[in-house]
Design a protein around this motif. Structure first.
Motif, short mmCIF file in Angstrom:
data_model
loop_
_atom_site.label_atom_id
_atom_site.label_comp_id
_atom_site.label_asym_id
_atom_site.label_seq_id
_atom_site.Cartn_x
_atom_site.Cartn_y
_atom_site.Cartn_z
N LEU A 105 0.83 -1.20 0.00
CA LEU A 105 0.00 0.00 0.00
C LEU A 105 0.87 1.26 0.00
O LEU A 105 0.60 2.21 -0.74
CB LEU A 105 -0.93 0.00 1.22
CG LEU A 105 -1.81 1.23 1.41
CD1 LEU A 105 -2.73 1.44 0.21
CD2 LEU A 105 -2.61 1.10 2.70
N ASP A 117 -2.59 1.95 -3.63
CA ASP A 117 -3.83 1.32 -4.09
C ASP A 117 -4.57 0.70 -2.91
O ASP A 117 -4.42 -0.48 -2.59
CB ASP A 117 -3.51 0.26 -5.15
CG ASP A 117 -4.74 -0.33 -5.81
OD1 ASP A 117 -5.86 -0.10 -5.30
OD2 ASP A 117 -4.56 -1.03 -6.82
N ARG A 118 -5.41 1.50 -2.26
CA ARG A 118 -6.13 1.06 -1.06
C ARG A 118 -7.13 -0.04 -1.37
O ARG A 118 -7.29 -0.99 -0.60
CB ARG A 118 -6.82 2.27 -0.43
CG ARG A 118 -7.67 1.98 0.78
CD ARG A 118 -6.78 1.52 1.94
NE ARG A 118 -7.55 1.14 3.08
CZ ARG A 118 -7.80 1.93 4.11
NH1 ARG A 118 -7.34 3.17 4.13
NH2 ARG A 118 -8.52 1.49 5.12
N ASP A 172 -7.20 -3.60 0.53
CA ASP A 172 -8.38 -4.07 1.26
C ASP A 172 -8.85 -5.43 0.74
O ASP A 172 -9.17 -6.33 1.52
CB ASP A 172 -9.52 -3.06 1.17
CG ASP A 172 -9.26 -1.79 1.98
OD1 ASP A 172 -8.35 -1.81 2.85
OD2 ASP A 172 -9.97 -0.80 1.75
#
Length: 122
Positions: free
Chosen positions: A98, A103-104, A108
C-alpha cells in the motif's frame, strides 16, 4: 532506520554501476539491498537498536493476541500460532505494498481474501 536504507541503497547502486561498466553480473543482483537492510536491522547500524526492539515487542504482542483470537474461533493451539504469524506477515506485506502503490482498494481486497482463508474448516 535511515542509515540502513542508505546502506542498502548504496550497495544496490554500486551493484548497478558494476553491471553498467560491463562486468559480470552478480547472482544476487536485485536482492542485495533487501539482504543488506535486513542485516543492518539485525545488527543495528550505528548502534541504535531502540526502534528494532520496540518493533519486535509490538509484533510479539500482536502475534500473541492474534494467536488467542484464532484459538477462540476454533483453530487448535499450534495452528492458531501459525495463523497469527501468517496474519502478521501478511499485514506487514500488504501495508508495504500500500505504501508503494497507494492502491487502497487492492490492499483491502487482499486482506479480505486472506482473512477469508483463515476460517477454520471444521
Amino acid at each position: 532506520m535511515g542509515q540502513a536504507f542508505h546502506h542498502a541503497h548504496r550497495s544496490a547502486a554500486a551493484t548497478t554501476r558494476t553491471c553498467a561498466r560491463g562486468r559480470r553480473r552478480r547472482r544476487d543482483h536485485g536482492r542485495r539491498g533487501l539482504v543488506d537492510s535486513r542485516s543492518a536491522a539485525r545488527e543495528g547500524v550505528g548502534g541504535d537498536l531502540a526502534w528494532a526492539g520496540a518493533l519486535r515487542s509490538w509484533i510479539t504482542v500482536w502475534t500473541e493476541r492474534l494467536g488467542r483470537f484464532f484459538e477462540q474461533v476454533g483453530h487448535p493451539p499450534g495452528r492458531a500460532r501459525t495463523q497469527a504469524r501468517m496474519a502478521m506477515a501478511m499485514t506487514r506485506g500488504v501495508l508495504f505494498e500500500l505504501a508503494l502503490t497507494g492502491d487502497r482498494a487492492t490492499a483491502d481486497a487482499t486482506m479480505a481474501a486472506f482473512l477469508d482463508s483463515t476460517r477454520p474448516t471444521s
